[in-house]
Design a protein around this motif. Structure first.
Motif, short mmCIF file in Angstrom:
data_model
loop_
_atom_site.label_atom_id
_atom_site.label_comp_id
_atom_site.label_asym_id
_atom_site.label_seq_id
_atom_site.Cartn_x
_atom_site.Cartn_y
_atom_site.Cartn_z
N LEU A 331 17.21 12.00 0.28
CA LEU A 331 18.04 12.76 -1.01
C LEU A 331 16.94 13.60 -1.81
O LEU A 331 17.32 13.83 -3.04
CB LEU A 331 18.82 11.94 -1.72
CG LEU A 331 20.24 11.54 -1.05
CD1 LEU A 331 21.22 10.30 -1.71
CD2 LEU A 331 21.20 12.85 -0.09
N ASP A 332 15.70 13.52 -1.55
CA ASP A 332 14.56 14.26 -2.91
C ASP A 332 14.49 15.63 -3.02
O ASP A 332 15.24 16.09 -4.03
CB ASP A 332 13.11 14.32 -2.09
CG ASP A 332 12.45 14.13 -2.84
OD1 ASP A 332 12.33 13.32 -4.21
OD2 ASP A 332 11.88 15.21 -2.78
N GLU A 333 14.81 16.34 -1.91
CA GLU A 333 15.68 17.30 -2.58
C GLU A 333 16.57 17.98 -3.81
O GLU A 333 16.46 18.62 -4.63
CB GLU A 333 15.70 18.51 -1.85
CG GLU A 333 14.96 20.27 -1.51
CD GLU A 333 14.97 20.81 -0.29
OE1 GLU A 333 16.23 22.37 -0.44
OE2 GLU A 333 14.52 20.09 0.42
N ASP A 334 17.53 17.16 -2.78
CA ASP A 334 18.62 17.08 -3.55
C ASP A 334 19.10 16.34 -5.04
O ASP A 334 18.82 16.66 -6.29
CB ASP A 334 20.41 16.37 -3.11
CG ASP A 334 20.47 17.56 -1.95
OD1 ASP A 334 20.21 18.49 -1.61
OD2 ASP A 334 20.71 17.01 -0.81
N PHE A 335 17.65 15.58 -5.19
CA PHE A 335 17.97 14.79 -6.53
C PHE A 335 17.41 15.74 -7.34
O PHE A 335 17.46 16.12 -8.92
CB PHE A 335 17.10 13.14 -6.63
CG PHE A 335 16.97 13.35 -7.48
CD1 PHE A 335 17.92 12.42 -8.00
CD2 PHE A 335 15.45 12.75 -8.25
CE1 PHE A 335 17.68 10.97 -9.44
CE2 PHE A 335 15.38 12.45 -9.61
CZ PHE A 335 16.30 11.69 -9.86
N GLU A 336 16.23 16.34 -7.25
CA GLU A 336 15.42 17.30 -7.91
C GLU A 336 16.05 18.16 -8.25
O GLU A 336 16.13 18.77 -9.91
CB GLU A 336 14.23 17.94 -7.01
CG GLU A 336 12.85 16.99 -6.85
CD GLU A 336 11.90 16.73 -8.40
OE1 GLU A 336 12.51 17.52 -8.74
OE2 GLU A 336 12.20 15.42 -8.28
N THR A 337 16.81 18.81 -7.55
CA THR A 337 17.95 19.84 -7.67
C THR A 337 19.10 19.72 -8.98
O THR A 337 19.30 19.75 -9.82
CB THR A 337 18.51 20.94 -6.50
OG1 THR A 337 17.99 21.60 -5.49
CG2 THR A 337 20.13 21.59 -6.38
N ALA A 338 19.44 18.57 -8.35
CA ALA A 338 20.57 18.31 -9.46
C ALA A 338 19.71 17.55 -11.35
O ALA A 338 20.86 18.17 -12.26
CB ALA A 338 21.61 16.59 -9.33
N VAL A 339 18.81 16.88 -11.30
CA VAL A 339 17.88 16.98 -12.27
C VAL A 339 17.57 18.24 -12.85
O VAL A 339 18.06 18.71 -14.21
CB VAL A 339 16.53 16.05 -12.31
CG1 VAL A 339 15.79 16.28 -13.48
CG2 VAL A 339 16.79 14.81 -11.70
N LYS A 340 17.17 19.42 -12.53
CA LYS A 340 17.29 20.77 -13.01
C LYS A 340 18.30 21.52 -13.42
O LYS A 340 18.27 22.18 -14.50
CB LYS A 340 16.13 21.89 -11.29
CG LYS A 340 15.92 22.90 -12.06
CD LYS A 340 15.57 23.98 -10.80
CE LYS A 340 14.79 25.18 -11.18
NZ LYS A 340 14.13 26.13 -10.85
#
Length: 659
Positions: A331-340
């Motif tokens: 989920l690294d990519e999704d996590f970064e998107t959520a934080v953004k």
């Protein structure tokens, strides 16, 4: 000014007056409300003090109103004026007008009246005056983000006294100042000896800070304008409507007032408003941003295909299973998107500046996890930064606005005073117009008074329905007339006109000429025969009156009622003889005019208010006294009427012969 030299001012009151900012000007101008601001001085006492100061300035001996009835008439005259005032100030200011024998004082008031009568009272102006009051001094102001610091005990005491709005601190060295800088947004150091110290924070070496209140504590000046906004705006409106020349630029003044709220808060600045909203909404915005991130990540997890079903994976995560490595890998990519998304929401919802957004980015910084949690230390740092920026911006704007308004402080005082003084003048103007008044003429070489078409505003009828009266007297005179013919009302009119004239005010008549009297002695009708003690006291009072009666006006209403008619006639004759010898002016109303004239050793003029007849049982009266004429009595008129109506009038004719 020697306050204790003012009539009626003792040591205690003098000390209270000395506490006012400018007591001399207040006393000089008759500013009753300012005088009333002295500790322990009531409004009524303030008016008396102002009158005393005026008396002293004009070397006025006082005591013009020598009897209770004279004072009562003055109260009536004052009430007629005060009823036409709009503001409390004007009501109290009018109380400084009083009858005086001094020509200088009369002329002083007549100058005021000349200005007053040039005004045309306007309803819009009067409405605007309803919002004008003297400026109020705000109290209880405290500013907690700044302090004063000094190593000098005397300077410390002065700071506490001159700037009570700020905390004052005693310091020994730079370390103490450094400690203060951690607690206060700004520290003003009053000692030049600390110049050059290197301390983090806003520390200013300002030895003359106590002389720059608008710079150090601009809230003081702003609170004056904020507290008095409505009064100032009303005064400005009065100037516009009345065509008065304002002491300052009204547009600039109103622009300054529009930039400060009623509580002294700066308004109208977009940047300050942004910072205020950001500070107030930060916690809520962080919570929403947190939800935005977690909602996105939750949806992303549900849709993922991993070694285990997404729903089972979500259940494990929510149960606290240690799946950090799984989150990092899957989920690294999704996590970064959520934080953004959370950062974008936070930045946009609070309209954060770039440097503030950098601090906001740290709130959701860290390794992938679910649910995503805020970093409270980062939230605290952002809040502190926003709060400090807000306070700096507010202080800067307050200082700037205070500098703009500082030059208007004195003119605003004058602006309000102009409006209040206009109300005083308009009250006089309205009095003059309402009662068809004219300025009286003083003719000191002559004696007595001469009134043409005088009308009393004290009668219980509409003023326009009052019959005009002509009457003049030189020396001593008896006034005769029928009951209810208007003798007492005429005395009241004479007394009122004399009082108003000596106040410097216009009088209700077509024309009036009179001498400057030294005192007015008006004795109202006694209620029944007096006992021996009261009779003796009354005689003593007249004995004192006759001593030095030159220049006095004496009005007496039916003195004969104090004792038996025969004795009364002799006593009144003796009083008139003494007054005539003294050169006084006197009018005695009496039903014993014939008897008094016979008992008198000098020629006493007798005037009469003549009844012209009876119509339907009501007297028809010529209200203007006929000179050198003894008026017929009401019984004589009734007998005459019966004689004319009876078939056999022998009896009534015989009665008529007795008169």
């Amino acid at each position: 000014m020697e306050f204790e030299a003012i009539p009626g001012v003792g040591q205690k009151t003098a000390a209270a007056l000395a506490e006012l900012d400018d007591p001399e000007t207040a006393l000089e101008t008759g500013d009753v409300l300012t005088i009333a601001a002295a500790p322990g001085v009531t409004d009524g006492r303030a008016a008396a003090i102002a009158r005393g100061a005026i008396q002293r300035r004009h070397d006025d001996p006082g005591g013009f109103l020598a009897t209770d009835r004279s004072k009562s008439l003055y109260d009536d005259a004052l009430s007629l004026l005060q009823e036409r005032a709009v503001t409390t100030y004007a009501t109290k200011r009018l109380e400084t007008l009083y009858p005086s024998p001094r020509q200088s004082r009369i002329n002083e008031v007549r100058e005021l009246v000349d200005r007053a009568l040039s005004h045309e009272p306007d309803t819009a102006v009067l409405d605007a005056l309803g919002g004008v009051e003297p400026l109020e001094s705000p109290s209880g102001l405290r500013v907690r983000d700044r302090c004063l610091a000094t190593a000098d005990a005397e300077q410390y005491a002065k700071a506490k006294s001159k700037m009570p709005e700020l905390s004052a601190e005693v310091v020994d060295d730079a370390r103490d100042i450094d400690e203060l800088a951690r607690s206060y947004a700004t520290v003003f150091v009053l000692d030049e000896s600390f110049a050059g110290i290197d301390i983090d924070g806003d520390v200013r070496i300002l030895p003359d800070a106590l002389d720059k209140p608008e710079t150090v504590v601009p809230e003081r000046l702003l609170s004056v304008f904020a507290t008095n906004r409505d009064r100032i705006m009303a005064a400005a409106e009065v100037h516009r409507l009345a065509g008065l020349e304002p002491p300052c630029d009204l547009d600039a003044l109103e622009d300054g007032l529009s930039r400060v709220d009623d509580d002294g808060t700066i308004v109208g600045d977009d940047e300050l408003r942004r910072l205020e909203v950001a500070v107030d909404d930060l916690d809520a915005a962080v919570g929403t941003a947190e939800s935005v991130a977690n909602d996105y990540l939750r949806d992303a997890i549900k849709e993922r295909n991993v070694t285990i079903e997404g729903q089972d994976f979500l259940s494990l995560v929510e149960q606290g299973a240690r799946v950090d490595s799984l989150l990092a890998r899957e989920l690294d990519e999704d996590f970064e998107t959520a934080v953004k998304k959370s950062r974008t929401h936070l930045t946009e919802s609070l309209s954060l500046a770039p440097e503030e957004a950098e601090l906001a980015d740290r709130i959701f910084d860290g390794d992938p996890t679910f649910p995503i949690n805020r970093r409270e230390d980062a939230v605290g740092r952002l809040k502190n930064e926003l709060t400090a920026a807000r306070d700096r911006r507010a202080t800067s704007l307050k200082t700037e606005l205070a500098a703009d308004l500082a030059d208007l402080r004195g003119p605003v005082d004058q602006l309000v005073r102009n409006a209040l003084e206009l109300d005083v003048e308009l009250a006089i103007a309205r009095f003059g117009r309402d009662f068809d008044c004219v300025m009286p003429a003083f003719d000191d070489p002559e004696t007595g008074f001469e009134i043409r078409a005088g009308r009393s505003p004290l009668l219980d009828v509409e003023f326009e329905d009052v019959d005009p009266v002509d009457y003049g007297v030189e020396g001593v005179t008896l006034l005769s007339g029928v009951n209810s013919g208007g003798k007492t009302s005429l005395l009241d009119l004479v007394g009122l006109i004399v009082i108003l004239a000596h106040m410097g005010l216009p009088v209700p008549a077509e024309s009036v000429r009179l001498q400057r009297f030294t005192e007015l002695h008006y004795y109202a009708k006694s209620q029944g025969t007096l006992d021996a003690g009261a009779f003796e006291s009354t005689l003593k009072e007249f004995g004192d009156l006759i001593s030095g009666a030159d220049g006095r006006l004496v009005l007496v209403d039916e003195l004969e009622s104090i004792t038996e008619p025969g004795a009364s006639a002799k006593i009144i004759a003796g009083i008139l003889e003494a007054l005539d010898t003294q050169g006084a002016t006197a009018v005695f109303v009496s039903h014993l005019a014939d008897e008094i004239r016979e008992a008198s050793a000098v020629d006493v003029a007798v005037d009469g208010i003549q009844a012209t007849g009876l119509v339907d049982g009501k007297l028809q009266v010529n209200r203007s006294p006929v000179k050198n004429h003894l008026a017929r009595s009401t019984p004589e008129l009734i007998v005459e009427k019966l004689a004319g109506e009876a078939t056999d009038a022998t009896f009534y004719e015989s009665l008529l012969e007795k008169f």
